[in-house]
Design a protein around this motif. Structure first.
Motif, PDB file in Angstrom:
ATOM      1  N   SER A 183       0.841  -1.044  -0.100  1.00  0.00           N
ATOM      2  CA  SER A 183       0.096   0.101  -0.051  1.00  0.00           C
ATOM      3  C   SER A 183       0.934   1.228   0.123  1.00  0.00           C
ATOM      4  O   SER A 183       0.405   2.251  -0.787  1.00  0.00           O
ATOM      5  CB  SER A 183      -0.925   0.000   1.342  1.00  0.00           C
ATOM      6  N   LEU A 185       2.274   1.977  -3.561  1.00  0.00           N
ATOM      7  CA  LEU A 185       1.002   2.442  -4.490  1.00  0.00           C
ATOM      8  C   LEU A 185       0.724   3.810  -4.140  1.00  0.00           C
ATOM      9  O   LEU A 185       0.419   4.559  -5.113  1.00  0.00           O
ATOM     10  CB  LEU A 185      -0.130   1.339  -4.289  1.00  0.00           C
ATOM     11  N   GLU A 186       0.732   4.010  -2.881  1.00  0.00           N
ATOM     12  CA  GLU A 186       0.202   5.462  -2.498  1.00  0.00           C
ATOM     13  C   GLU A 186       1.194   6.693  -2.755  1.00  0.00           C
ATOM     14  O   GLU A 186       1.024   7.649  -3.271  1.00  0.00           O
ATOM     15  CB  GLU A 186      -0.150   5.407  -1.061  1.00  0.00           C
ATOM     16  N   LYS A 217       0.846   7.280  -6.194  1.00  0.00           N
ATOM     17  CA  LYS A 217      -0.124   8.220  -6.623  1.00  0.00           C
ATOM     18  C   LYS A 217       0.092   9.565  -6.016  1.00  0.00           C
ATOM     19  O   LYS A 217      -0.813  10.330  -6.529  1.00  0.00           O
ATOM     20  CB  LYS A 217      -1.463   7.475  -6.124  1.00  0.00           C
ATOM     21  N   ASN A 244      -0.020  10.344  -2.713  1.00  0.00           N
ATOM     22  CA  ASN A 244      -0.808  10.303  -1.498  1.00  0.00           C
ATOM     23  C   ASN A 244       0.203  10.028  -0.414  1.00  0.00           C
ATOM     24  O   ASN A 244       0.169   9.085   0.261  1.00  0.00           O
ATOM     25  CB  ASN A 244      -1.880   9.187  -1.351  1.00  0.00           C
ATOM     26  N   GLU A 291       0.739  11.290   2.594  1.00  0.00           N
ATOM     27  CA  GLU A 291       0.454  11.088   3.911  1.00  0.00           C
ATOM     28  C   GLU A 291       0.118   9.609   4.324  1.00  0.00           C
ATOM     29  O   GLU A 291       0.668   9.217   5.229  1.00  0.00           O
ATOM     30  CB  GLU A 291      -0.812  11.982   4.356  1.00  0.00           C
ATOM     31  N   PRO A 328      -8.554   5.150   0.546  1.00  0.00           N
ATOM     32  CA  PRO A 328      -8.093   3.732   0.220  1.00  0.00           C
ATOM     33  C   PRO A 328      -7.710   2.893   1.180  1.00  0.00           C
ATOM     34  O   PRO A 328      -8.033   1.485   1.163  1.00  0.00           O
ATOM     35  CB  PRO A 328      -6.409   4.179  -0.549  1.00  0.00           C
ATOM     36  N   THR A 372      -5.022  -4.425  -3.829  1.00  0.00           N
ATOM     37  CA  THR A 372      -4.450  -3.135  -3.341  1.00  0.00           C
ATOM     38  C   THR A 372      -4.573  -1.942  -4.185  1.00  0.00           C
ATOM     39  O   THR A 372      -4.935  -0.940  -4.163  1.00  0.00           O
ATOM     40  CB  THR A 372      -2.951  -3.202  -2.943  1.00  0.00           C
ATOM     41  N   LEU A 373      -4.139  -2.468  -5.592  1.00  0.00           N
ATOM     42  CA  LEU A 373      -4.017  -1.526  -6.739  1.00  0.00           C
ATOM     43  C   LEU A 373      -5.613  -1.057  -6.821  1.00  0.00           C
ATOM     44  O   LEU A 373      -5.745   0.189  -7.063  1.00  0.00           O
ATOM     45  CB  LEU A 373      -3.740  -2.391  -8.007  1.00  0.00           C
ATOM     46  N   LEU A 426      -8.186  -1.102  -5.061  1.00  0.00           N
ATOM     47  CA  LEU A 426      -8.756  -0.371  -3.990  1.00  0.00           C
ATOM     48  C   LEU A 426      -8.080   0.798  -3.600  1.00  0.00           C
ATOM     49  O   LEU A 426      -8.853   1.585  -3.022  1.00  0.00           O
ATOM     50  CB  LEU A 426      -8.626  -1.288  -2.693  1.00  0.00           C
ATOM     51  N   SER A 427      -7.025   1.068  -4.156  1.00  0.00           N
ATOM     52  CA  SER A 427      -6.591   2.413  -3.872  1.00  0.00           C
ATOM     53  C   SER A 427      -6.792   3.321  -4.692  1.00  0.00           C
ATOM     54  O   SER A 427      -6.377   4.535  -5.038  1.00  0.00           O
ATOM     55  CB  SER A 427      -4.901   2.228  -3.653  1.00  0.00           C
ATOM     56  N   ALA A 428      -7.266   2.934  -5.773  1.00  0.00           N
ATOM     57  CA  ALA A 428      -7.901   3.903  -7.211  1.00  0.00           C
ATOM     58  C   ALA A 428      -8.930   4.845  -6.486  1.00  0.00           C
ATOM     59  O   ALA A 428      -9.626   4.566  -5.715  1.00  0.00           O
ATOM     60  CB  ALA A 428      -8.486   2.948  -8.247  1.00  0.00           C
ATOM     61  N   GLY A 432      -7.824   7.759  -5.150  1.00  0.00           N
ATOM     62  CA  GLY A 432      -6.674   8.648  -4.315  1.00  0.00           C
ATOM     63  C   GLY A 432      -7.641   9.444  -3.353  1.00  0.00           C
ATOM     64  O   GLY A 432      -8.251   8.962  -2.378  1.00  0.00           O
ATOM     65  N   ARG A 433      -7.576  10.626  -3.217  1.00  0.00           N
ATOM     66  CA  ARG A 433      -7.721  11.559  -2.102  1.00  0.00           C
ATOM     67  C   ARG A 433      -9.351  11.827  -2.528  1.00  0.00           C
ATOM     68  O   ARG A 433      -9.981  11.704  -3.546  1.00  0.00           O
ATOM     69  CB  ARG A 433      -7.451  12.950  -2.251  1.00  0.00           C
TER      70      ARG A 433
END
Lengths: 890, 298, 274
Positions: free
Chosen positions: B36, B39-40, B43, B45, B47, B183, C265-266, C268-270, C272-273
């Motif tokens: 995670s 990936l964050e 992207k 993210n 924080e 996420p 994870t990929l 589900l993380s789509a 972003g904020r």
């Protein structure tokens, strides 16, 4: 053992364990050989792998039964009935080995007219005196001839009133003892009256037939609880595997000797083996399996009161001179005729130059027998405060002797007690840790016994010999010095003797000469001044006038020129070599392996082996050849040292004036017997009968199914408040103790536990005292596997964990269902693992020939739960006694 | 009813202490958190990425302590790296854990020291190792004679992955600001339901006989607790997951569920090893079938 | 077989013929004495004459006892006449099998467990750190972790004695040669002959040679047992397997799960904020 002694001439195993591999059939009875002689048992296994039948007759299915080809159950205490059934079968079906029986046994001999059998007298033989409970043996004699037994009690005058036994046993757990073998005295050579057709009604053979005629398979089933088909199967197996081409062996141990009629058990087996012609033959014989590692040695060089080394009898009070003694105990015929030479040589060993003819060989220094000095009466005297001191060495009567509670209380009445052992065994700790202290019967602060515990060295810390069950001496070498204060027996007694002599040095009391005149001068070695065991062995072997080690007992002289500590061991140091220390590996020798160790007599491994050849001196068969006559060389030869005069031909006929061994002819293999024959009928040597008879044990739930006489009429008993017996069947109290109890050993432990319950690796194998009961008994009494049970006898109550197992069957005796409670007897209050002692349950009652206690069959009750403690234990025991009509415990 | 020797076990149950199931969860969560994190980070993210990195770091630091405490000879912990032995999942895991810990710690230190590119690179390394960390323990326990593990060797990795996913998601939900934690919340919800589903699947595949240790006895209550808490967590999220408070409560439930599930698996293993029937019955069947197949062939 | 040093020495092992066992436990005692193992408990089990119970870190030889007697009245004519109708008492000395494919060895992460030049499996006690992995791995439940010193222990086939050309202590002590020691090839031949003979004699209804088959789940055992009943009666697994056999499949499943983790994870993380 007078059973073997009177039958064959020597009280000892007749063969060696390795010989079992040659057997075609092995009967193991009165023995749990795989569990208690596991190393020797490998030879039984070898026989089995070669196709032999291995039959285990035993009240329980044990680890021996598990690898036998047949297990047959039998009620404890009924073996004579069983074996009598075998004899009956042999005779009825004409299966005896005729040529052997006629030539090598006393079957043809005709007995005194006045002889009456148990068939005539309701279970008694002629000559019984109910006043004294003793037999007069005169009606048992060969017709017109007096004969003395090669072993056991001698017929004739018994002026002292005490028993003239020539052997005894020294403690409960020690197993059985080989008897004194005295000269068999044949007054006039060969028996006067004999019928080689075996038809004369008073000949031994016909008397034998009559004696056992009611021991039918049906009777055996009724008495022993053995299905009659099984009795027949066993008899048939023995018959089928005997004769010229095949041989059968019998192995027994304390399952036979620990009965009030134990010696007669062995006699019955001896009769079987003589009828079947198995004695002295490869794969045949009787292997008496002794109860301890060196107990054979402790009767050869005896720790028994009534014999001297080599089974020379201990003198009695009326033997005031050496000549009187020799006259009384030696024999005209056979090797016992040289009693004087053996005894004088012994006195030379003990008293050296002081033992001269002028001083009557120092004979007056020897103690004299005036009664029964065996251990059980001695303990009872001790209980009454008549014995001041006690040296308890390598023995644990607090656990190992029958009625062990009596022993503990007896030791509390001593002035002083010395215990020598590796660990503080129960006999050393009774004064603070015993059931008596727990119940309050003994209070440590009021016991006046001064207790000395002396640590002993073990067998790796000293050199010496073991004499094992097959008369084999094996030397062991010291591997390390003992630690701390531990000392060997040799060291202890030698230095004790030195100190006593020092204290008595100035004494003028003639009594003290017995100690001061000893030749007490063994060389010592090492930092502890350890007496040289080798030197002791050499003295036991003896030396001649020239000081050289003697080669054989035939060299012993009655003129004081020879020295010999034990005539049967003469030869063990021949050629100045420690023959017992020989270690030639088995794969470098033949199967007899005569160069490993040294066996007595004369390194013969199988005795009576002349019987392995027919009367003409040829082997009975090629398959069973062992020793035979070589006509060309004029001597006996073969795989072993012949148990016969080497140059005496089969055809030898003794001249009329012949004496000693020359008075025996060429077809008499049993050279220690007066007539040279195996005795089917024992005219002398035993106190309780020339033939074995089925008697019930002292305590039994059953009457005697064959005779009015219930139990052995001559058995030893000491009824008292301290040693009460459960009254026999038909008297008050039969159903109070309705079950048969029997005790035995486990592989994992050693006798009273001093050498096993103190060792972690053995203790964990069998950690707790347990009893073995059948599922039926468990249900009857509410016992559960793994829980506790309390076993009660007329003496006391103990507790044990429960093992419910089908290996202990239910029995159907006399149409009555009964049960056996099995008790391994190893536990006591000291050690890593502790438990109640089974011997607390047994009474003291004993065989009249050897004083061995009956600890294989008695009666008891069993109930679930742990036993009460303290005063409550006494209460429950008294409640049982009250119901049985016995007096209460104090 | 198969025969047995006084009902005694045929194989031996594991001798691990509670450190081990705890480690399974911590290591798994750390591994998923590292994925995670990467990936964050990619992207943008940051924080959430940094929170997940810290979660992974915390796990990487705690894990060896737990493992060393469980050893019979703790001072010889270094022997784990004495050899590299592919046939031993524990050997592979020891090396992976060491490398993972090194990477995550290195990334953290690099970050603090300002060496950002190095930190990022090390984060990628950790993320690559993360999935191995999350699944090798399933291989480890399946690679034994414990019946209920060995028979579930196809499903256990998925159970552990679900738990790891849920755990990483829950940690992110708990420790990241709500704004960046979405996420993580999704991972948590998905993971919670996946956990319940995969364990259900595992039980079904085991069959009624072999799944007994999960249904009766000590493992059953642990598993029941895990099931309840994971569903509760998931439902809470579906119902009111937008509220931070609710989400955090759900996160705690999901973490507890993951931990309980690991304990349940170890406990069931112990039970299945302790009763001889689980070893004997399937093997007897197999042996008999093979024997009759041989007979038919010959 | 991958052994330490050049495998010039023949593979050594045991052939235990239970038809010759008298249950004396000399093997248990000799083993403990030689290897200086402590006694491990003084508890009465009530399980026939077996108070040892099992093999473990401090018990490397264990004699099993199984009573198979029938009940019945004492004058049942078939009871006690001939085996096996009357019943029997099975005895068997159990020991580490020193498998060809040994699970304990395969899973040991430190390399403490290794294959010796004799083909035996031995724990190096100074390397083992007591991770305990070998314990659940063994399909026979042999190896165990000791509380006393924290590491694993099991039969070494008396590795130290073998190096001196001696036979293991248990084989030396066994009075009836139920425990036979030698080259595995030779033992296999001997065992086959023995089984053939016993089957021909017909004395036993069930005779099987456990551990003989080199195609079994552990590749055949270095310690074979001639059994008179099914293995599970003695507490032995009927069809033991070295779990490593399926290791490849296990990693494959793990691989899919790893992919699922990354994929999920990929996905589900789509987003972003928020």
């Amino acid at each position: 053992m007078p059973g073997l002694g009177t039958s064959f001439g020597r009280g000892g195993a007749t063969t060696f364990q390795q010989d079992l591999q040659n057997s075609d059939c092995i009967l193991i009875m009165g023995s749990n050989m795989a569990e208690n002689h596991p190393v020797g048992f490998q030879w039984v296994m070898e026989a089995r792998e070669r196709g032999a039948e291995v039959i285990h007759v035993d009240p329980r299915f044990t680890r021996t039964s598990a690898v036998a080809t047949k297990h047959v159950r039998i009620r404890p205490g009924s073996d004579i009935a069983f074996l009598g059934g075998v004899i009956n079968y042999i005779i009825e079906n004409k299966r005896w080995f005729h040529d052997y029986v006629v030539n090598y046994t006393n079957a043809p001999v005709i007995i005194e007219d006045g002889f009456r059998d148990t068939e005539d007298l309701g279970g008694l033989f002629s000559g019984f005196d109910p006043e004294t409970d003793q037999y007069d043996l005169s009606t048992w004699q060969y017709k017109d001839m007096k004969l003395h037994g090669a072993a056991g009690r001698r017929m004739g005058s018994d002026a002292t009133g005490g028993k003239q036994e020539s052997q005894s046993q020294s403690g409960g757990s020690s197993g059985h003892h080989k008897g004194g073998a005295m000269g068999a005295h044949l007054e006039h050579g060969k028996p006067r009256h004999a019928d080689r057709t075996l038809r004369h009604p008073n000949c031994v053979f016909q008397l034998l037939k009559k004696h056992f005629q009611r021991y039918t398979p049906e009777a055996v089933e009724r008495i022993c609880g053995t299905p009659k088909e099984q009795l027949v199967a066993v008899a048939e197996a023995l018959c089928r595997n005997s004769g010229r081409e095949r041989t059968s062996a019998i192995c027994y141990s304390v399952g036979w000797t620990q009965h009030t009629v134990g010696v007669q058990y062995i006699r019955t087996a001896s009769i079987v083996q003589l009828l079947l012609g198995n004695m002295g033959r490869p794969g045949g014989g009787i292997l008496a399996l002794r109860g301890h590692a060196s107990i054979q040695g402790s009767t050869d060089i005896p720790t028994l009161y009534e014999i001297l080394p080599g089974y020379i009898p201990m003198p009695h009070a009326e033997h005031s001179t050496f000549d009187k003694f020799v006259e009384a105990v030696s024999s005209e015929n056979g090797y016992w005729a040289h009693m004087d030479a053996y005894t004088i040589s012994l006195m030379k060993a003990w008293y050296g130059d002081n033992a001269t003819k002028e001083r009557d060989w120092c004979f007056s220094y020897l103690p004299r027998i005036t009664g029964d000095h065996s251990i059980y009466p001695a303990m009872m005297d001790m209980l009454e405060g008549k014995v001041k001191g006690f040296l308890c060495v390598g023995e644990n009567p607090a656990v190992g002797s029958a009625n062990s509670s009596l022993h503990r209380r007896a030791m509390a009445n001593l002035d002083w007690l010395v215990v020598r052992d590796f660990f503080e065994i129960e006999s050393a700790a009774f004064w603070y840790g015993s059931p008596e202290v727990e119940t309050g019967k003994l209070a440590p602060q009021s016991i006046k016994t001064e207790m000395f515990f002396l640590p002993a060295a073990d067998h790796t810390e000293k050199s010496g010999s073991f004499t094992n069950t097959q008369r084999l001496l094996q030397w062991h070498h010291k591997a390390k010095e003992p630690d701390g204060d531990c000392r060997s027996e040799l060291w202890f007694y030698y230095h004790l003797g030195q100190r006593i002599r020092e204290k008595l040095r100035a004494s003028t009391d003639p009594k003290d000469r017995a100690v001061l005149d000893l030749a007490w001068n063994y060389p010592t070695e090492g930092p502890l001044a350890e007496p040289s065991a080798d030197a002791v062995l050499r003295e036991i072997n003896g030396w001649g006038a020239d000081g050289k080690a003697l080669p054989a007992y035939t060299e012993l002289k009655p003129d004081g020129s020879t020295t010999c500590g034990c005539w049967i061991y003469c030869g063990v140091y021949a050629d100045e070599q420690n023959q017992a220390a020989r270690r030639k590996p088995g794969d470098e020798q033949d199967w007899v392996a005569a160069e490993w160790g040294w066996a007595w007599p004369a390194n013969r491994r199988m005795i009576y082996n002349r019987a392995s050849a027919d009367p003409a001196g040829n082997p009975w068969s090629e398959r069973k050849k062992y020793v035979w006559w070589d006509d060309r060389k004029g001597e006996w030869t073969g795989y072993d040292v012949p148990d016969f005069k080497k140059t005496k031909s089969p055809g030898y006929v003794p001249p009329d004036d012949a004496t000693a061994e020359d008075a025996l002819d060429g077809i008499s293999p049993f050279i220690m017997q007066g007539d040279g024959k195996g005795w089917l009928f024992a005219p002398d040597g035993l106190t309780d009968g020339p033939f074995p008879t089925h008697y019930e044990p002292e305590e039994s739930p059953f009457p005697n199914a064959l005779y009015a006489q219930r139990a052995n009429p001559v058995r030893e008993r000491w009824p008292s408040a301290n040693n009460p017996y459960n009254p026999p069947n038909a008297e008050v109290g039969t159903d109070v103790f309705p079950f048969v109890m029997t005790s035995y050993r486990l592989t994992e432990h050693h006798t009273a536990g001093g050498m096993s319950r103190t060792v972690p690796h053995l203790s964990e194998l069998q950690p707790e005292m347990f009893c073995e009961v059948s599922p039926e008994l468990a249900e009857l009494r509410g016992l559960r596997n793994g829980d506790w049970a309390t076993i009660v006898s007329a003496r006391t109550a103990i507790e044990a964990r429960v093992m419910v197992t089908r290996r202990v069957p239910a029995y159907e005796i006399d149409a009555r269902r009964t049960h056996v409670v099995g008790l391994p007897y190893h536990w006591g209050a000291q050690g890593i693992v502790t438990g109640d002692s089974v011997n607390d349950l047994w009474s003291i009652s004993a065989d009249p020939n050897v004083h061995i206690q009956e600890s294989k069959a008695a009666t008891c009750d069993i109930v679930p739960g742990r036993r009460p403690r303290g005063r409550a234990l006494t209460d429950i025991v008294n409640e049982y006694r009250r119901r049985a009509g016995l007096p209460a415990e104090e | 009813m198969s025969a047995s020797y006084y009902g005694r076990p045929v194989v031996k149950p594991h001798v691990w202490k509670p450190y081990i199931p705890l480690y399974f969860w911590i290591g798994g969560t750390a591994g998923a958190a590292a994925v995670s994190m990467a990936l964050e980070r990619a992207k943008g993210n940051d924080e959430l990425a940094t929170v997940q990195r810290n979660v992974a770091l915390a796990g990487a630091l705690t894990a060896p302590v737990l493992l060393i405490l469980d050893l019979g000879v703790p001072l010889r912990f270094y022997a784990m790296l004495r050899v590299f032995k592919p046939s031993s999942p524990m050997s592979i895991g020891s090396w992976v854990l060491t490398a993972f810990g090194g990477a995550i710690a290195g990334a953290t230190v690099s970050d603090v020291l300002g060496a950002k590119p190095l930190a990022r690179a090390l984060e990628v390394v950790a993320a690559a190792l993360g999935p191995v960390l999350a699944t090798y323990t399933a291989v480890l326990i399946a690679d034994t004679a414990t019946p209920v593990w060995r028979e579930a060797r196809g499903e256990l990795p998925f159970v552990f992955v679900a738990s790891s996913l849920a755990g990483a998601g829950a940690c992110g939900t708990l420790f990241a600001p709500a704004a960046s934690a979405r996420p993580a919340r999704r991972m948590m919800t998905a993971g919670a339901f996946a956990l319940a589903a995969t364990t259900r699947l595992m039980e079904k595949r085991l069959g009624r006989f072999m799944a007994e240790p999960y249904r009766k006895g000590p493992a059953a209550s642990l598993k029941g607790g895990a099931d309840f808490l994971s569903i509760a967590g998931g439902v809470l999220m579906r119902a009111g997951g937008k509220k931070t408070v609710v989400a955090r409560v759900a996160a705690v439930c999901v973490i507890a569920a993951g931990v309980l599930e690991r304990f349940a698996v170890l406990s069931a293993g112990k039970v299945s090893a302790g009763d001889p029937k689980y070893t004997v019955e399937p093997q007897r069947k197999r042996a008999d079938e093979r024997a009759s197949a041989d007979a038919v062939r010959n | 077989m991958d052994t330490y040093q050049d495998p010039a020495a023949a593979r050594k092992g045991f052939f235990t013929d239970t038809t010759l066992c008298i249950g004396c436990k000399a093997c248990e005692v000799a083993c403990k004495e030689w290897n200086q193992l402590p006694a491990d408990g003084y508890e009465y089990t009530g399980q026939s004459y077996d108070n040892t119970g099992e093999l473990n870190g401090t018990t490397w030889r264990h004699v099993a006892f199984v009573e198979q007697l029938r009940g019945g009245a004492s004058n049942d004519p078939h009871d006690g006449v001939l085996r096996p109708e009357s019943g029997r008492w099975l005895m068997e000395s159990d020991v580490c099998k020193h498998c060809t494919h040994a699970a304990c060895l395969d899973v040991c992460p430190t390399g403490a467990l290794f294959r010796t030049e004799f083909g035996t499996v031995v724990v190096q006690e100074d390397v083992c750190n007591g991770c305990g992995y070998c314990v659940p791995a063994c399909p026979f439940g042999v190896i165990d972790k000791r509380d006393t010193d924290g590491h694993a222990g099991k039969c070494t086939l008396c590795y130290d004695r073998l190096k001196d050309g001696e036979k293991p202590a248990c084989a030396k002590a066994c009075p009836t040669e139920s425990i036979q020691f030698g080259d595995v090839d030779d033992l296999r031949r001997r065992a086959d002959e023995r089984v053939a003979k016993l089957k021909a004699d017909g004395m036993y209804q069930h005779v099987e040679l456990y551990g003989r088959d080199e195609n079994d789940g552990v590749g055949g055992m270095g310690a074979m047992f001639l059994l008179l009943d099914k293995p599970e009666v003695y507490g032995l697994p009927p069809d033991p397997v070295d779990a490593t056999r399926e290791l490849g499949a296990m990693w494959r499943a793990a691989g899919y799960a790893m992919a699922a983790l990354v994929g999920a994870t990929l996905l589900l993380s789509a987003g972003g904020r928020a």
